[in-house]
Design a protein around this motif. Structure first.
Motif, mmCIF file in Angstrom:
data_model
loop_
_atom_site.group_PDB
_atom_site.id
_atom_site.type_symbol
_atom_site.label_atom_id
_atom_site.label_comp_id
_atom_site.label_asym_id
_atom_site.label_seq_id
_atom_site.Cartn_x
_atom_site.Cartn_y
_atom_site.Cartn_z
ATOM 1 N N VAL A 133 0.844 -1.191 0.000
ATOM 2 C CA VAL A 133 0.000 0.000 0.000
ATOM 3 C C VAL A 133 0.883 1.247 0.000
ATOM 4 O O VAL A 133 1.734 1.416 0.876
ATOM 5 C CB VAL A 133 -0.933 0.015 1.224
ATOM 6 C CG1 VAL A 133 -1.719 1.318 1.286
ATOM 7 C CG2 VAL A 133 -1.880 -1.180 1.190
ATOM 8 N N ALA A 134 0.674 2.133 -0.958
ATOM 9 C CA ALA A 134 1.507 3.327 -1.093
ATOM 10 C C ALA A 134 1.105 4.393 -0.081
ATOM 11 O O ALA A 134 -0.079 4.616 0.195
ATOM 12 C CB ALA A 134 1.391 3.892 -2.507
ATOM 13 N N VAL A 135 2.145 5.047 0.465
ATOM 14 C CA VAL A 135 1.957 6.143 1.404
ATOM 15 C C VAL A 135 2.604 7.392 0.821
ATOM 16 O O VAL A 135 3.701 7.328 0.264
ATOM 17 C CB VAL A 135 2.581 5.805 2.780
ATOM 18 C CG1 VAL A 135 2.520 7.008 3.713
ATOM 19 C CG2 VAL A 135 1.862 4.611 3.410
ATOM 20 N N SER A 136 1.942 8.523 0.940
ATOM 21 C CA SER A 136 2.457 9.769 0.369
ATOM 22 C C SER A 136 3.693 10.255 1.113
ATOM 23 O O SER A 136 3.677 10.388 2.338
ATOM 24 C CB SER A 136 1.380 10.861 0.412
ATOM 25 O OG SER A 136 1.919 12.119 0.069
ATOM 26 N N ALA A 137 4.746 10.527 0.368
ATOM 27 C CA ALA A 137 5.954 11.089 0.970
ATOM 28 C C ALA A 137 5.726 12.547 1.348
ATOM 29 O O ALA A 137 6.438 13.106 2.179
ATOM 30 C CB ALA A 137 7.119 10.985 -0.011
ATOM 31 N N HIS A 138 4.709 13.159 0.754
ATOM 32 C CA HIS A 138 4.439 14.577 0.994
ATOM 33 C C HIS A 138 3.661 14.803 2.285
ATOM 34 O O HIS A 138 4.062 15.607 3.130
ATOM 35 C CB HIS A 138 3.674 15.164 -0.187
ATOM 36 C CG HIS A 138 3.181 16.559 0.036
ATOM 37 N ND1 HIS A 138 4.033 17.614 0.237
ATOM 38 C CD2 HIS A 138 1.905 17.063 0.110
ATOM 39 C CE1 HIS A 138 3.321 18.720 0.414
ATOM 40 N NE2 HIS A 138 2.039 18.408 0.345
ATOM 41 N N HIS A 139 2.531 14.099 2.444
ATOM 42 C CA HIS A 139 1.691 14.364 3.617
ATOM 43 C C HIS A 139 1.569 13.175 4.571
ATOM 44 O O HIS A 139 0.905 13.284 5.592
ATOM 45 C CB HIS A 139 0.286 14.829 3.195
ATOM 46 C CG HIS A 139 -0.460 13.859 2.321
ATOM 47 N ND1 HIS A 139 -0.863 12.611 2.751
ATOM 48 C CD2 HIS A 139 -0.898 13.977 1.045
ATOM 49 C CE1 HIS A 139 -1.516 12.007 1.792
ATOM 50 N NE2 HIS A 139 -1.552 12.806 0.729
ATOM 51 N N GLY A 140 2.198 12.049 4.259
ATOM 52 C CA GLY A 140 2.222 10.925 5.180
ATOM 53 C C GLY A 140 0.970 10.086 5.219
ATOM 54 O O GLY A 140 0.889 9.115 5.974
ATOM 55 N N GLY A 141 -0.050 10.440 4.430
ATOM 56 C CA GLY A 141 -1.280 9.671 4.425
ATOM 57 C C GLY A 141 -1.276 8.587 3.371
ATOM 58 O O GLY A 141 -0.437 8.575 2.451
ATOM 59 N N ILE A 142 -2.204 7.649 3.497
ATOM 60 C CA ILE A 142 -2.353 6.593 2.507
ATOM 61 C C ILE A 142 -2.861 7.206 1.207
ATOM 62 O O ILE A 142 -3.822 7.985 1.201
ATOM 63 C CB ILE A 142 -3.321 5.511 3.012
ATOM 64 C CG1 ILE A 142 -2.742 4.805 4.247
ATOM 65 C CG2 ILE A 142 -3.607 4.489 1.915
ATOM 66 C CD1 ILE A 142 -3.686 3.786 4.871
ATOM 67 N N VAL A 143 -2.225 6.879 0.117
ATOM 68 C CA VAL A 143 -2.606 7.423 -1.186
ATOM 69 C C VAL A 143 -3.845 6.700 -1.695
ATOM 70 O O VAL A 143 -3.864 5.464 -1.759
ATOM 71 C CB VAL A 143 -1.454 7.277 -2.201
ATOM 72 C CG1 VAL A 143 -1.872 7.795 -3.574
ATOM 73 C CG2 VAL A 143 -0.215 8.020 -1.708
ATOM 74 N N VAL A 144 -4.882 7.477 -2.049
ATOM 75 C CA VAL A 144 -6.121 6.881 -2.551
ATOM 76 C C VAL A 144 -6.601 7.646 -3.776
ATOM 77 O O VAL A 144 -6.212 8.789 -4.010
ATOM 78 C CB VAL A 144 -7.237 6.897 -1.475
ATOM 79 C CG1 VAL A 144 -6.901 5.981 -0.317
ATOM 80 C CG2 VAL A 144 -7.484 8.326 -0.979
ATOM 81 N N ASP A 145 -7.470 7.001 -4.549
ATOM 82 C CA ASP A 145 -8.089 7.679 -5.685
ATOM 83 C C ASP A 145 -9.435 8.255 -5.259
ATOM 84 O O ASP A 145 -9.774 8.276 -4.061
ATOM 85 C CB ASP A 145 -8.217 6.732 -6.884
ATOM 86 C CG ASP A 145 -9.162 5.555 -6.626
ATOM 87 O OD1 ASP A 145 -9.918 5.577 -5.621
ATOM 88 O OD2 ASP A 145 -9.159 4.605 -7.439
ATOM 89 N N GLY A 146 -10.237 8.696 -6.217
ATOM 90 C CA GLY A 146 -11.521 9.311 -5.909
ATOM 91 C C GLY A 146 -12.517 8.384 -5.252
ATOM 92 O O GLY A 146 -13.485 8.835 -4.631
#
Length: 461
Positions: free
Chosen positions: A278-291
């Motif tokens: 599961v990918a995590v955003s390097a920018h904001h630390g949250g789990i990356v999700v689509d719409g």
């Protein structure tokens, strides 16, 4: 035999997770939800609900002071902090029971355990149980930031601990300038504590309309709260049961409690996200999700604060419901994150929806501002030195009201209704055509006729 133990496994028993679980179960899914702490999540257990109860309690002091102007002679009164905490705990316990009961009534199996992802379809519970699931929903919310390690950081409390203090501190230093910091500043001050707010920026409430920021700061300072901007706490030195907080400005402040409210980050540590990819955003630390709240792994979804999109309880609930409709109701739903009303239960209270003045001026070529601040009718008798701010931001090209900002009593209640009009793209003419309800503060929203400012952006050559 079924290929999986359950159709849906939800990690986290907060507002978003429980809503998703209940709706999915309503579609006939076999659902299990795991919560390692208490059902209800941050909002119910140590966030919105206990915070609002504390805010209401702290305002009683103001009501007692204001009563004299209306002819009331009130004998000496006393306040007991442990009673407040005990009664709050009783109410939170009641709500926790409702969350559990409602989930179980919907057919959801509730497990009081920590769940860790082993792979895309497998979870390991802290009670030793292994569960396989066709879909996994991560709804673990957020957790307080404490920022970089500084000397004495171990003495700092967060909002989590503030709800359970054994006694009311006489002197409180709070670092932060957002929702939580200002709400607790008002709470402690209302109960009689001496409060100092420390914030690194140039003014509190970053991201809010500039007039709102200035108005709230002025009102809080008039109420006796000290606000120091442009500095941070560099170290905390214990002195018996109290502390010396040393600031980057070189000064020091004595305190009985030091609280950090400098934001929250997604609660993802130790969940096993990396095992499933599961990918995590390097920018904001949250789990990356689509719409549709789907992660980089097709059968794993995430909703609420753990995605670090818009961290508000109603948003998590809407996202959880949309997820269940999409995956189990076979009715694809994407949540529209535009025009979401929000409130800061500071003292004074803030209610806002839509664009700030700065955002509107960046987006539209012609912007009209309608603004008023006035003394509320109650203060004319109570003698309290306070003023209400109301502001409308209008796209002059279409006459549409694109933002509304209120500071004062019942701002949150008012903005909930105004949010309907803003979302429906009501025009200033619609507001003008609406009868005023007199005498109210909110009638000002439909009686402001002349712009207080007009902005025209010159077209680029």
């Amino acid at each position: 035999m079924a290929e999986f133990d359950v159709d849906l496994f939800v990690i986290g028993g907060g507002s978003g997770g429980v809503r998703a679980a209940r709706i999915a179960a309503g579609y006939g899914a076999r659902v299990m939800i795991a919560e390692e702490y208490r059902m209800g999540g941050t909002c119910v257990i140590r966030g919105c609900v206990p915070k609002k109860l504390f805010v209401i309690g702290s305002r009683v002091h103001h009501e007692i002071e204001d009563a004299a102007g209306f002819g009331w002679s009130i004998p000496s009164v006393s306040f007991d902090w442990p009673t407040l905490v005990a009664n709050k705990d009783k109410e939170i316990g009641r709500l926790e029971g409702i969350y559990t009961t409602n989930a179980e009534k919907a057919g959801v199996e509730v497990v009081k355990a920590r769940a860790v992802i082993e792979d895309a379809h497998t979870l390991r519970l802290s009670n030793g149980r292994i569960v396989t699931a066709k879909y996994i929903l991560v709804a673990t919310g957020g957790t307080p930031n404490h920022g970089p390690a500084i000397p004495g950081i171990e003495h700092v409390i967060s909002s989590n601990e503030a709800f359970h203090l054994p006694e009311l501190p006489k002197r409180v230093v709070i670092q932060g300038g957002g929702y939580i910091a200002l709400e607790f500043a008002g709470i402690f001050s209302g109960f009689g504590s001496d409060v100092t707010v420390i914030y690194r920026g140039d003014n509190i409430l970053r991201g809010f309309d500039e007039d709102v920021r200035a108005h709230v700061r002025k009102e809080m300072e008039m109420a006796g709260i000290t606000i120091l901007t442009g500095c941070t706490i560099k170290s905390i030195e214990p002195h018996g049961k109290s502390f010396a907080t040393h600031l980057s400005s070189g000064s020091s402040i004595a305190a009985d409690k030091v609280m950090f409210a400098i934001g929250r980050h997604p609660n993802i540590n130790g969940l096993g996200l990396e095992k499933a990819g599961v990918a995590v955003s390097a920018h904001h630390g949250g789990i990356v999700v689509d719409g549709f709240s789907r992660t980089s792994v097709p059968n794993i979804y995430a909703v609420g604060d753990v995605t670090n999109r818009i961290n508000l309880t109603p948003v998590a609930i809407r996202e959880g419901h949309a997820f269940a409709d999409t995956v189990f109701g076979k009715r694809p739903v994407q949540v529209d994150h535009a025009t979401i009303p929000t409130a800061v239960f500071s003292q004074p209270e803030v209610g806002t929806v839509g664009l700030t003045e700065a955002e509107a001026r960046a987006q539209f070529s012609h912007v009209d501002i309608y603004k008023t601040d006035f003394r509320p009718i109650k203060s004319t008798m109570s003698g309290r030195d306070t003023r209400i701010l109301m502001k409308l931001v209008v796209d002059a090209g279409s006459d549409r009201v694109v933002g509304c900002h209120i500071v004062g009593d019942a701002a949150a209640e008012t903005i909930q209704a105004i949010a309907i009009a803003v979302r429906m793209k009501a025009t200033k003419a619609d507001f003008d055509a609406t009868f005023a309800l007199h005498p109210t503060a909110a009638e000002e929203l439909v009686t402001m006729r002349t712009p207080t400012a007009r902005y025209v952006r010159e077209a680029a050559e």
